[in-house]
Write a protein that holds these residues in place. Sequence first.
Motif, PDB file in Angstrom:
ATOM      1  N   CYS A 457       2.237   1.198   0.012  1.00 42.25           N
ATOM      2  CA  CYS A 457       1.979  -0.227   0.217  1.00 42.25           C
ATOM      3  C   CYS A 457       0.745  -0.671  -0.566  1.00 42.25           C
ATOM      4  CB  CYS A 457       1.800  -0.512   1.713  1.00 42.25           C
ATOM      5  SG  CYS A 457       1.627  -2.261   2.120  1.00 42.25           S
ATOM      6  N   ALA A 458      -0.326   0.114  -0.491  1.00 38.05           N
ATOM      7  CA  ALA A 458      -1.550  -0.229  -1.218  1.00 38.05           C
ATOM      8  C   ALA A 458      -1.298  -0.253  -2.724  1.00 38.05           C
ATOM      9  CB  ALA A 458      -2.652   0.761  -0.882  1.00 38.05           C
ATOM     10  N   TRP A 459      -0.604   0.772  -3.209  1.00 40.05           N
ATOM     11  CA  TRP A 459      -0.322   0.806  -4.648  1.00 40.05           C
ATOM     12  C   TRP A 459       0.537  -0.375  -5.080  1.00 40.05           C
ATOM     13  CZ3 TRP A 459      -1.268   1.957  -9.408  1.00 40.05           C
ATOM     14  CH2 TRP A 459      -0.270   1.809 -10.363  1.00 40.05           C
ATOM     15  N   ASN A 460       1.568  -0.719  -4.295  1.00 39.02           N
ATOM     16  CA  ASN A 460       2.474  -1.793  -4.691  1.00 39.02           C
ATOM     17  C   ASN A 460       1.784  -3.151  -4.716  1.00 39.02           C
ATOM     18  OD1 ASN A 460       4.590  -0.063  -5.159  1.00 39.02           O
ATOM     19  ND2 ASN A 460       5.554  -0.370  -3.163  1.00 39.02           N
ATOM     20  N   ILE A 461       0.813  -3.358  -3.841  1.00 38.75           N
ATOM     21  CA  ILE A 461       0.022  -4.589  -3.925  1.00 38.75           C
ATOM     22  C   ILE A 461      -0.815  -4.571  -5.205  1.00 38.75           C
ATOM     23  CG2 ILE A 461      -1.887  -5.883  -2.872  1.00 38.75           C
ATOM     24  CD1 ILE A 461      -0.821  -5.028  -0.143  1.00 38.75           C
ATOM     25  N   PHE A 462      -1.452  -3.443  -5.460  1.00 39.20           N
ATOM     26  CA  PHE A 462      -2.239  -3.287  -6.681  1.00 39.20           C
ATOM     27  C   PHE A 462      -1.363  -3.493  -7.919  1.00 39.20           C
ATOM     28  CE2 PHE A 462      -3.919  -0.607 -10.097  1.00 39.20           C
ATOM     29  CZ  PHE A 462      -5.258  -0.974 -10.139  1.00 39.20           C
ATOM     30  N   ALA A 463      -0.160  -2.912  -7.902  1.00 39.99           N
ATOM     31  CA  ALA A 463       0.757  -3.044  -9.037  1.00 39.99           C
ATOM     32  C   ALA A 463       1.221  -4.483  -9.213  1.00 39.99           C
ATOM     33  CB  ALA A 463       1.948  -2.121  -8.823  1.00 39.99           C
ATOM     34  N   SER A 464       1.451  -5.196  -8.113  1.00 45.72           N
ATOM     35  CA  SER A 464       1.876  -6.596  -8.200  1.00 45.72           C
ATOM     36  C   SER A 464       0.823  -7.452  -8.887  1.00 45.72           C
ATOM     37  CB  SER A 464       2.163  -7.147  -6.801  1.00 45.72           C
ATOM     38  OG  SER A 464       3.204  -6.442  -6.164  1.00 45.72           O
ATOM     39  N   VAL A 465      -0.445  -7.175  -8.592  1.00 39.63           N
ATOM     40  CA  VAL A 465      -1.535  -7.944  -9.191  1.00 39.63           C
ATOM     41  C   VAL A 465      -1.693  -7.600 -10.669  1.00 39.63           C
ATOM     42  CG1 VAL A 465      -4.028  -8.364  -9.126  1.00 39.63           C
ATOM     43  CG2 VAL A 465      -2.748  -8.137  -6.999  1.00 39.63           C
ATOM     44  N   ASN A 466      -1.485  -6.339 -11.020  1.00 44.67           N
ATOM     45  CA  ASN A 466      -1.751  -5.865 -12.370  1.00 44.67           C
ATOM     46  C   ASN A 466      -0.498  -5.721 -13.227  1.00 44.67           C
ATOM     47  OD1 ASN A 466      -4.820  -4.967 -12.484  1.00 44.67           O
ATOM     48  ND2 ASN A 466      -4.030  -4.389 -10.463  1.00 44.67           N
ATOM     49  N   SER A 467       0.615  -6.319 -12.767  1.00 42.81           N
ATOM     50  CA  SER A 467       1.879  -6.308 -13.526  1.00 42.81           C
ATOM     51  C   SER A 467       2.351  -4.893 -13.823  1.00 42.81           C
ATOM     52  CB  SER A 467       1.726  -7.105 -14.832  1.00 42.81           C
ATOM     53  OG  SER A 467       1.364  -8.443 -14.571  1.00 42.81           O
ATOM     54  N   GLU A 468       2.174  -3.997 -12.858  1.00 42.68           N
ATOM     55  CA  GLU A 468       2.674  -2.631 -12.969  1.00 42.68           C
ATOM     56  C   GLU A 468       4.005  -2.526 -12.226  1.00 42.68           C
ATOM     57  OE1 GLU A 468       1.452  -0.020 -14.489  1.00 42.68           O
ATOM     58  OE2 GLU A 468      -0.631  -0.533 -14.965  1.00 42.68           O
ATOM     59  N   ASN A 469       4.707  -1.413 -12.443  1.00 37.95           N
ATOM     60  CA  ASN A 469       5.945  -1.167 -11.726  1.00 37.95           C
ATOM     61  C   ASN A 469       5.655  -0.768 -10.278  1.00 37.95           C
ATOM     62  OD1 ASN A 469       7.564  -1.628 -13.994  1.00 37.95           O
ATOM     63  ND2 ASN A 469       7.369   0.500 -14.665  1.00 37.95           N
ATOM     64  N   LEU A 470       6.417  -1.338  -9.354  1.00 41.50           N
ATOM     65  CA  LEU A 470       6.272  -0.965  -7.957  1.00 41.50           C
ATOM     66  C   LEU A 470       6.969   0.367  -7.700  1.00 41.50           C
ATOM     67  CD1 LEU A 470       5.520  -4.005  -7.878  1.00 41.50           C
ATOM     68  CD2 LEU A 470       6.649  -4.127  -5.661  1.00 41.50           C
ATOM     69  N   LEU A 471       6.432   1.141  -6.769  1.00 40.55           N
ATOM     70  CA  LEU A 471       7.000   2.444  -6.437  1.00 40.55           C
ATOM     71  C   LEU A 471       7.899   2.327  -5.211  1.00 40.55           C
ATOM     72  CD1 LEU A 471       3.916   4.831  -6.782  1.00 40.55           C
ATOM     73  CD2 LEU A 471       5.921   4.779  -8.253  1.00 40.55           C
ATOM     74  N   PRO A 472       9.162   2.713  -5.324  1.00 46.14           N
ATOM     75  CA  PRO A 472      10.016   2.750  -4.125  1.00 46.14           C
ATOM     76  C   PRO A 472       9.561   3.859  -3.195  1.00 46.14           C
ATOM     77  CG  PRO A 472      11.178   3.674  -6.013  1.00 46.14           C
ATOM     78  CD  PRO A 472       9.893   3.108  -6.544  1.00 46.14           C
ATOM     79  N   PHE A 473       9.557   3.575  -1.910  1.00 42.81           N
ATOM     80  CA  PHE A 473       9.048   4.536  -0.933  1.00 42.81           C
ATOM     81  C   PHE A 473       9.970   5.739  -0.821  1.00 42.81           C
ATOM     82  CE2 PHE A 473       8.868   6.000   3.582  1.00 42.81           C
ATOM     83  CZ  PHE A 473       7.612   6.578   3.499  1.00 42.81           C
ATOM     84  N   ARG A 474       9.375   6.931  -0.882  1.00 38.49           N
ATOM     85  CA  ARG A 474      10.097   8.190  -0.694  1.00 38.49           C
ATOM     86  C   ARG A 474       9.438   8.949   0.456  1.00 38.49           C
ATOM     87  NH1 ARG A 474      10.784  11.479  -6.173  1.00 38.49           N
ATOM     88  NH2 ARG A 474      11.994  12.760  -4.719  1.00 38.49           N
ATOM     89  N   PHE A 475      10.191   9.139   1.505  1.00 33.80           N
ATOM     90  CA  PHE A 475       9.646   9.792   2.701  1.00 33.80           C
ATOM     91  C   PHE A 475       9.769  11.304   2.590  1.00 33.80           C
ATOM     92  CE2 PHE A 475      10.570  11.428   7.089  1.00 33.80           C
ATOM     93  CZ  PHE A 475       9.247  11.387   7.524  1.00 33.80           C
ATOM     94  N   GLN A 476       8.672  12.010   2.853  1.00 33.66           N
ATOM     95  CA  GLN A 476       8.672  13.465   2.941  1.00 33.66           C
ATOM     96  C   GLN A 476       8.623  13.868   4.413  1.00 33.66           C
ATOM     97  OE1 GLN A 476       5.266  14.336   0.182  1.00 33.66           O
ATOM     98  NE2 GLN A 476       6.519  16.105  -0.275  1.00 33.66           N
ATOM     99  N   ASN A 477       9.686  14.465   4.896  1.00 34.54           N
ATOM    100  CA  ASN A 477       9.690  14.937   6.283  1.00 34.54           C
ATOM    101  C   ASN A 477       8.895  16.230   6.356  1.00 34.54           C
ATOM    102  OD1 ASN A 477      10.175  15.504   8.939  1.00 34.54           O
ATOM    103  ND2 ASN A 477      12.283  16.172   8.616  1.00 34.54           N
ATOM    104  N   LEU A 478       7.682  16.147   6.883  1.00 33.33           N
ATOM    105  CA  LEU A 478       6.805  17.304   6.941  1.00 33.33           C
ATOM    106  C   LEU A 478       6.972  18.112   8.222  1.00 33.33           C
ATOM    107  CD1 LEU A 478       3.600  15.483   5.661  1.00 33.33           C
ATOM    108  CD2 LEU A 478       5.303  16.734   4.327  1.00 33.33           C
ATOM    109  N   GLY A 479       7.695  17.559   9.183  1.00 30.10           N
ATOM    110  CA  GLY A 479       7.880  18.252  10.447  1.00 30.10           C
ATOM    111  C   GLY A 479       7.346  17.444  11.608  1.00 30.10           C
ATOM    112  N   THR A 480       7.278  18.062  12.773  1.00 30.48           N
ATOM    113  CA  THR A 480       6.802  17.386  13.986  1.00 30.48           C
ATOM    114  C   THR A 480       5.829  18.284  14.734  1.00 30.48           C
ATOM    115  OG1 THR A 480       8.673  18.222  15.287  1.00 30.48           O
ATOM    116  CG2 THR A 480       8.924  16.056  14.261  1.00 30.48           C
TER     117      THR A 480
END
Length: 594
Positions: A457-480
């Motif tokens: 989320c932080a990167w995508n806001i930064f990217a929106s301001v700086n005309s960068e590509n947004l990153l689609p979220f990829r979830f890593q299931n690390l366990g419970t």
Amino acid sequence: MPGTGPNFRSALRTSLALLLVANSFALVSSAAHMFGKANKLLPASLSSLKASSSAWPLPCLDHIFFPNVPHGQPFSYQKWSRRALRGSLNLQQLRVSRRGLSVKSSLNADTGVGAGTVADAEEGQARSSLRYGPDKPQRIVVLGGGFGGLYTALKLADLKWKTSPEITLVDVSDRFLFKPLMYELISGEATLDQVAPLFRDLIGASGVRFVQHEVTAVTLADTEKKLAGRAKLDDGSTIDYDFLVMGVGAETNLNLSPGAKENAIGFNTLDDVRKLEKALQDIEDEETQKPVSISVVGGGPSGVELAAVVADRLEASVGASMASISLYVAGDEILESATADARTVAKSILNEKNVKVLYSNKIEKVAQKDGKKFEISINIGGKGETKTADTNLVIWAAGSKAVGVKGIPQEGGGRMPISIDKNLLIKGRQREFALGDVAEMGLPANAQVALQQSDYCAWNIFASVNSENLLPFRFQNLGTLMALGSLEAAATLNLPGVGDVTLKGPVASGLRKLAYIYRMPTNQQRLKVATEWLQSPEMWIPPEVPSEMKELEKFNPFVGAPNFNKLLDEKELKEAFGALFDRFQAGTGGRRRN
């Protein structure tokens, strides 16, 4: 066994404690070292992952320690160590002073933190214009100070902006609540400042402005007319924004059964912890030696963990023979989203603690019977058969609903989570993001998801301001990780090439504590909690060392026989590195490389 007198056992326990402390520091240090090393060794493109994987001998370390990029002030050991050591208590002192700390003083909310009117624009005044481009300071408003909101705000402050943004974090409470450790407040193993530190201490000199108010409505940004969005607070003040982050989370749904809202206690907020602590204290302080009945509703992780922790506490205070804990499960299984091994561990521990697990028992009504008891109506098996039961306390851990905010589009009249796209943007919006329990992506509603989303989320806001590509979220299931009482836990780790490996007992309990220390939002908080917890060997090793070899089996941390033959499987490593690479891109503010 020869040579197992009191002095020998005491010396052995001390040696084990010192060894555990040393190993704990070594493990955390190694994790931090490897994490930093990976940032340098990570390949420039995913196609070269195989070639560089040998440079990092433990690429799956992220799955074990759940690393997040550190935030907060520049490190000053002397300053932080003084603050961390201030007020340190060992576990025995904590348990003795738990009642006075939790309700009468420490669990009383501080006043005046971030309070007052902080209006950027008077109510009724025309909205300001949207700001475009990296040359203008972007106004970023984060609603909700949970895992998603706080970590996003801190990460935004860490990114390398051309012009520093104006970041505002809004929350109704003055404290950040580390929810996975709420159970330690009930058991007395942790203090309030360890589990719920003040926002002002966490934010420090990061540049984030904290506002202690409740948001009542949002006017979305109008990109066609180039008008900024606006958040209205409960005191009538407003804050204009260029970008909005919705992280207000979810709340316990006490409307599922009549009377639950009035007579049951939820377990989702710090106020819930205060209420439960007071209720348990009232029961423990009763002079008459009468049997105590506690009803826990909900067979998910929260209900199972609560039942185990409350059972431990009442066994120590009123005696196991006087306390009856019942766990009511509407379905035919507990922990439906957990692995079979984790369920096996949980069932075994609940049985050892004499917790009655009642399956296919749905609570239909909660009524107050007299001043100190309640009556619950139970539907058995969904066949219309009902019965009633008397209980001293009803703890509700079943069901949740997203917190609704007027002006934000939500399904089901505001009861369902916000629909978002793969970039965490609210569907159909360009300036509003959502994450955590309030956002719908088909993922578990837990801290792990919100933590990972915060980097994106932080990167995508930064990217929106700086005309960068947004990153689609990829979830890593690390366990419970689940707490199941004092020195009891179930830790399921998702390892590349192996799958889910479940650990139990003191080893799982220690791993859980280390993982949560590492996931604290700032280095200052990590140092504080680690310093205080490591001074209490009782939190890490059992008080009794087994005198016979056959008793050592219960300390075996493995459930079943995990197959580690494919721990370094090439395909699994590529997938793990791919997701980790995206997290680094989001976390470090680097450009995405094709």
